[in-house]
Design a protein around this motif. Structure first.
Motif, PDB file in Angstrom:
ATOM      1  N   ILE A  48       0.650  -1.229  -0.132  1.00  0.00           N
ATOM      2  CA  ILE A  48      -0.094   0.065  -0.014  1.00  0.00           C
ATOM      3  C   ILE A  48       0.898   1.232  -0.020  1.00  0.00           C
ATOM      4  CG2 ILE A  48      -2.065  -1.065   1.035  1.00  0.00           C
ATOM      5  CD1 ILE A  48      -1.139   0.385   3.686  1.00  0.00           C
ATOM      6  N   GLY A  49       2.015   1.117   0.284  1.00  0.00           N
ATOM      7  CA  GLY A  49       3.228   2.182   0.091  1.00  0.00           C
ATOM      8  C   GLY A  49       4.541   1.665  -0.220  1.00  0.00           C
ATOM      9  N   GLU A  50       5.406   1.832   0.875  1.00  0.00           N
ATOM     10  CA  GLU A  50       6.662   1.214   0.570  1.00  0.00           C
ATOM     11  C   GLU A  50       6.669  -0.181   0.946  1.00  0.00           C
ATOM     12  OE1 GLU A  50      10.177   3.898   1.633  1.00  0.00           O
ATOM     13  OE2 GLU A  50       8.910   4.462   3.197  1.00  0.00           O
ATOM     14  N   GLY A  51       7.421  -0.819  -0.092  1.00  0.00           N
ATOM     15  CA  GLY A  51       7.529  -2.554   0.046  1.00  0.00           C
ATOM     16  C   GLY A  51       9.147  -2.631   0.027  1.00  0.00           C
TER      17      GLY A  51
ATOM     18  N   LEU B 288      -0.822  -1.432  -5.072  1.00  0.00           N
ATOM     19  CA  LEU B 288      -1.588  -0.199  -5.129  1.00  0.00           C
ATOM     20  C   LEU B 288      -0.511   0.139  -6.584  1.00  0.00           C
ATOM     21  CD1 LEU B 288      -3.102  -0.682  -2.884  1.00  0.00           C
ATOM     22  CD2 LEU B 288      -3.208   1.628  -2.414  1.00  0.00           C
ATOM     23  N   GLU B 289      -1.205   1.124  -7.219  1.00  0.00           N
ATOM     24  CA  GLU B 289      -0.788   1.647  -8.551  1.00  0.00           C
ATOM     25  C   GLU B 289       0.647   2.660  -8.431  1.00  0.00           C
ATOM     26  OE1 GLU B 289      -2.545   3.967 -12.435  1.00  0.00           O
ATOM     27  OE2 GLU B 289      -3.552   3.783 -10.544  1.00  0.00           O
ATOM     28  N   TYR B 290       0.776   3.162  -7.285  1.00  0.00           N
ATOM     29  CA  TYR B 290       1.624   4.237  -6.932  1.00  0.00           C
ATOM     30  C   TYR B 290       2.739   3.776  -5.829  1.00  0.00           C
ATOM     31  CZ  TYR B 290      -1.032   6.954 -10.472  1.00  0.00           C
ATOM     32  OH  TYR B 290      -1.659   7.433 -11.626  1.00  0.00           O
ATOM     33  N   THR B 291       2.960   2.502  -5.784  1.00  0.00           N
ATOM     34  CA  THR B 291       4.076   1.917  -4.832  1.00  0.00           C
ATOM     35  C   THR B 291       5.079   1.293  -5.428  1.00  0.00           C
ATOM     36  OG1 THR B 291       2.919  -0.264  -4.840  1.00  0.00           O
ATOM     37  CG2 THR B 291       1.736   1.741  -3.224  1.00  0.00           C
ATOM     38  N   TYR B 292       6.069   0.804  -4.578  1.00  0.00           N
ATOM     39  CA  TYR B 292       7.131   0.214  -4.905  1.00  0.00           C
ATOM     40  C   TYR B 292       7.331  -1.022  -3.997  1.00  0.00           C
ATOM     41  CZ  TYR B 292      10.478   1.896  -1.098  1.00  0.00           C
ATOM     42  OH  TYR B 292      11.136   2.009  -0.037  1.00  0.00           O
ATOM     43  N   TYR B 293       8.194  -1.812  -4.662  1.00  0.00           N
ATOM     44  CA  TYR B 293       8.334  -3.267  -3.897  1.00  0.00           C
ATOM     45  C   TYR B 293       9.951  -3.639  -4.545  1.00  0.00           C
ATOM     46  CZ  TYR B 293       7.307  -7.837  -2.166  1.00  0.00           C
ATOM     47  OH  TYR B 293       7.222  -9.114  -1.270  1.00  0.00           O
ATOM     48  N   SER B 294      10.893  -3.647  -3.426  1.00  0.00           N
ATOM     49  CA  SER B 294      12.173  -3.666  -3.922  1.00  0.00           C
ATOM     50  C   SER B 294      13.191  -4.386  -2.697  1.00  0.00           C
ATOM     51  CB  SER B 294      12.954  -2.403  -4.012  1.00  0.00           C
ATOM     52  OG  SER B 294      14.436  -2.292  -4.181  1.00  0.00           O
TER      53      SER B 294
ATOM     54  N   ALA C  47      16.682   3.827  -8.562  1.00  0.00           N
ATOM     55  CA  ALA C  47      15.216   3.733  -8.776  1.00  0.00           C
ATOM     56  C   ALA C  47      14.792   2.966 -10.104  1.00  0.00           C
ATOM     57  CB  ALA C  47      14.359   4.754  -8.414  1.00  0.00           C
ATOM     58  N   LYS C  48      15.462   3.569 -11.145  1.00  0.00           N
ATOM     59  CA  LYS C  48      15.099   3.264 -12.448  1.00  0.00           C
ATOM     60  C   LYS C  48      15.761   1.613 -12.771  1.00  0.00           C
ATOM     61  CE  LYS C  48      14.871   6.379 -15.602  1.00  0.00           C
ATOM     62  NZ  LYS C  48      15.290   7.131 -16.506  1.00  0.00           N
ATOM     63  N   ALA C  49      16.800   1.636 -12.309  1.00  0.00           N
ATOM     64  CA  ALA C  49      17.632   0.148 -12.464  1.00  0.00           C
ATOM     65  C   ALA C  49      16.986  -1.016 -11.670  1.00  0.00           C
ATOM     66  CB  ALA C  49      19.051   0.466 -12.324  1.00  0.00           C
ATOM     67  N   LEU C  50      16.422  -0.747 -10.413  1.00  0.00           N
ATOM     68  CA  LEU C  50      15.980  -2.027  -9.495  1.00  0.00           C
ATOM     69  C   LEU C  50      14.589  -2.422 -10.128  1.00  0.00           C
ATOM     70  CD1 LEU C  50      16.784  -0.157  -6.239  1.00  0.00           C
ATOM     71  CD2 LEU C  50      17.501  -2.343  -7.062  1.00  0.00           C
ATOM     72  N   LYS C  51      13.834  -1.640 -10.997  1.00  0.00           N
ATOM     73  CA  LYS C  51      12.594  -2.229 -11.454  1.00  0.00           C
ATOM     74  C   LYS C  51      11.628  -2.311 -10.172  1.00  0.00           C
ATOM     75  CE  LYS C  51      13.923  -2.648 -15.705  1.00  0.00           C
ATOM     76  NZ  LYS C  51      13.446  -1.693 -16.726  1.00  0.00           N
ATOM     77  N   ILE C  52      11.358  -1.110  -9.464  1.00  0.00           N
ATOM     78  CA  ILE C  52      10.564  -1.397  -8.511  1.00  0.00           C
ATOM     79  C   ILE C  52       9.004  -1.026  -8.593  1.00  0.00           C
ATOM     80  CG2 ILE C  52      12.801  -0.760  -7.011  1.00  0.00           C
ATOM     81  CD1 ILE C  52      11.708   2.159  -6.800  1.00  0.00           C
ATOM     82  N   THR C  53       8.585  -0.614  -9.605  1.00  0.00           N
ATOM     83  CA  THR C  53       7.226  -0.143  -9.935  1.00  0.00           C
ATOM     84  C   THR C  53       6.445  -1.324  -9.939  1.00  0.00           C
ATOM     85  OG1 THR C  53       7.256   0.179 -12.282  1.00  0.00           O
ATOM     86  CG2 THR C  53       8.411   1.977 -10.789  1.00  0.00           C
TER      87      THR C  53
ATOM     88  N   LEU D 258       7.597  -8.684 -14.786  1.00  0.00           N
ATOM     89  CA  LEU D 258       8.515  -9.790 -14.357  1.00  0.00           C
ATOM     90  C   LEU D 258       7.882 -10.905 -13.725  1.00  0.00           C
ATOM     91  CD1 LEU D 258      11.285  -7.488 -12.878  1.00  0.00           C
ATOM     92  CD2 LEU D 258      11.487  -8.799 -15.000  1.00  0.00           C
ATOM     93  N   GLU D 259       6.605 -10.983 -13.512  1.00  0.00           N
ATOM     94  CA  GLU D 259       5.771 -11.900 -12.800  1.00  0.00           C
ATOM     95  C   GLU D 259       6.078 -11.935 -11.237  1.00  0.00           C
ATOM     96  OE1 GLU D 259       5.927 -15.459 -15.013  1.00  0.00           O
ATOM     97  OE2 GLU D 259       4.975 -14.568 -16.701  1.00  0.00           O
ATOM     98  N   ILE D 260       6.303 -10.913 -10.713  1.00  0.00           N
ATOM     99  CA  ILE D 260       6.739 -10.860  -9.179  1.00  0.00           C
ATOM    100  C   ILE D 260       5.438 -10.780  -8.352  1.00  0.00           C
ATOM    101  CG2 ILE D 260       8.098  -9.799  -7.226  1.00  0.00           C
ATOM    102  CD1 ILE D 260       9.782 -11.557  -9.365  1.00  0.00           C
ATOM    103  N   VAL D 261       4.527  -9.862  -8.976  1.00  0.00           N
ATOM    104  CA  VAL D 261       3.238  -9.534  -8.402  1.00  0.00           C
ATOM    105  C   VAL D 261       2.090  -9.829  -9.443  1.00  0.00           C
ATOM    106  CG1 VAL D 261       4.172  -7.861  -6.885  1.00  0.00           C
ATOM    107  CG2 VAL D 261       3.161  -7.127  -9.164  1.00  0.00           C
ATOM    108  N   ASP D 262       0.975 -10.089  -8.743  1.00  0.00           N
ATOM    109  CA  ASP D 262      -0.186 -10.846  -9.355  1.00  0.00           C
ATOM    110  C   ASP D 262      -1.142  -9.694  -9.761  1.00  0.00           C
ATOM    111  OD1 ASP D 262       0.621 -13.664  -8.845  1.00  0.00           O
ATOM    112  OD2 ASP D 262       0.226 -12.927  -6.844  1.00  0.00           O
ATOM    113  N   GLY D 263      -1.089  -8.634  -9.285  1.00  0.00           N
ATOM    114  CA  GLY D 263      -1.926  -7.578  -9.956  1.00  0.00           C
ATOM    115  C   GLY D 263      -1.898  -6.035  -9.485  1.00  0.00           C
TER     116      GLY D 263
END
Length: 327
Positions: free
Chosen positions: A197-200, A217-223, A245-251, A258-263
């Motif tokens: 829901i925010g920072e991951g 959520l649409e405007y969150t990151y997971y890293s 941030a760009k290199a990490l593919k966090i969005t 990358l099939e890390i998240v489902d939706g």
């Protein structure tokens, strides 16, 4: 510029301020400027769509960290029809950075756990800025095992820059607590829906992040780590965080590919902090949809799918012909 707006929103803020000026002028001088105001409002809507459809990863990270963004408790209040918070890990203390309890969404009983940030400096200090201690993860595990026993779906809301790295946390077994949670969550026989829901951030997120469905959520990151930490490691300079941030593919978009998240759960125009009610409704609808799907599976099917979901992550495909042609 108002403090609740971000730098890249400046053109939008200027338009909104112009609209407010015209409204004040219209009231003061009793001149009809309705047509001009409507034109500017339409322009503002188009501009907002243009800005938010072309956000860079660093800009998305800024939205994810917005101090007015809805917290876990905000979502619980708006999504649940009933909720009772439960406290303590039965070993050390009650960690206020990671909360949990029993709730009801419509007629569906659920267990909800999640990181809790504050919105003021005082509140953030009390919540340790959403960085959980070992007792927080042990509390979460206690509640998840209770949910497993009573056949309640589990909802995990992630919003943390990472687990707390202090000496006391390490002395009380921070790494072991996170690792144990991940191991135990892999074997829980009720549906688990994880939502960033925010920072991951890092292991702090993974400590409650093993689920049948992982949504963002649409405007969150997971890293694996924050862009600042990545920049400090790779470039020896935290100022390179935007590049990292760009290199990490966090969005959310990157991680879907990358099939890390489902939706991806949509947010209101401008981000979740612009409209709590709408953001909560969108999240509630998505959670109920996923629970209904997962409830159709037997415990054995659930565990098998969960295992396969995480087992396939990180596979490498070599394109031999392309590699040889480049040599």
């Amino acid at each position: 510029m108002p403090s609740n707006y971000l730098d890249f929103e400046k053109p939008l803020v200027e338009l909104e301020e112009k609209v407010n000026e015209l409204k004040s002028f219209m009231e003061e001088k009793e001149i009809d400027l309705t047509e001009e105001i409507e034109r500017l409002n339409k322009r503002a809507k188009v501009l907002q769509e243009e800005i938010f459809s072309n956000l860079e990863p660093w800009q998305i990270l800024q939205i994810a960290r917005h101090p007015e963004r809805p917290t876990t408790l905000d979502y619980i209040e708006l999504v649940c029809d009933e909720f009772i918070e439960l406290h303590g890990d039965r070993q050390f203390s009650d960690d206020k950075a990671l909360i949990g309890g029993i709730g009801r969404i419509g007629d569906v009983p659920v267990t909800i756990i999640g990181h809790q940030k504050g919105k003021t400096t005082k509140d953030n200090i009390e919540r340790n800025f959403g960085m959980a201690h070992p007792e927080g993860y042990r509390k979460a595990l206690r509640l998840m095992k209770q949910a497993d026993k009573f056949n309640r779906p589990i909802i995990a809301l992630i919003n943390t820059p990472g687990a707390y790295p202090g000496v006391g946390a390490e002395e009380r077994g921070q790494a072991e607590a996170i690792a144990r949670n991940m191991m135990e969550m892999a074997g829980i026989k009720v549906p688990i829906i994880v939502v960033i829901i925010g920072e991951g951030g890092s292991g702090g997120a993974l400590g409650i992040g093993v689920g049948d469905r992982v949504l963002m959520l649409e405007y969150t990151y997971y890293s694996v780590c924050s862009p600042e930490a990545c920049a400090a490691i790779l470039w020896k300079d935290a100022k390179e965080a935007e590049t990292a941030a760009k290199a990490l593919k966090i969005t959310a978009k990157d991680l879907m590919e990358l099939e890390i998240v489902d939706g991806i759960v949509s947010e209101p125009p401008g981000g979740a902090h612009k409209d709590y009610q709408l953001s909560a409704q969108l999240l509630r609808d998505e959670i109920l949809k996923e629970i209904n799907k997962l409830n159709e599976l037997s415990p054995e099917e659930l565990l098998k799918q969960r295992y396969n979901k995480f087992r396939k992550m990180g596979q490498i495909k070599e394109e031999s012909e392309k590699i040889l042609s480049e040599l």
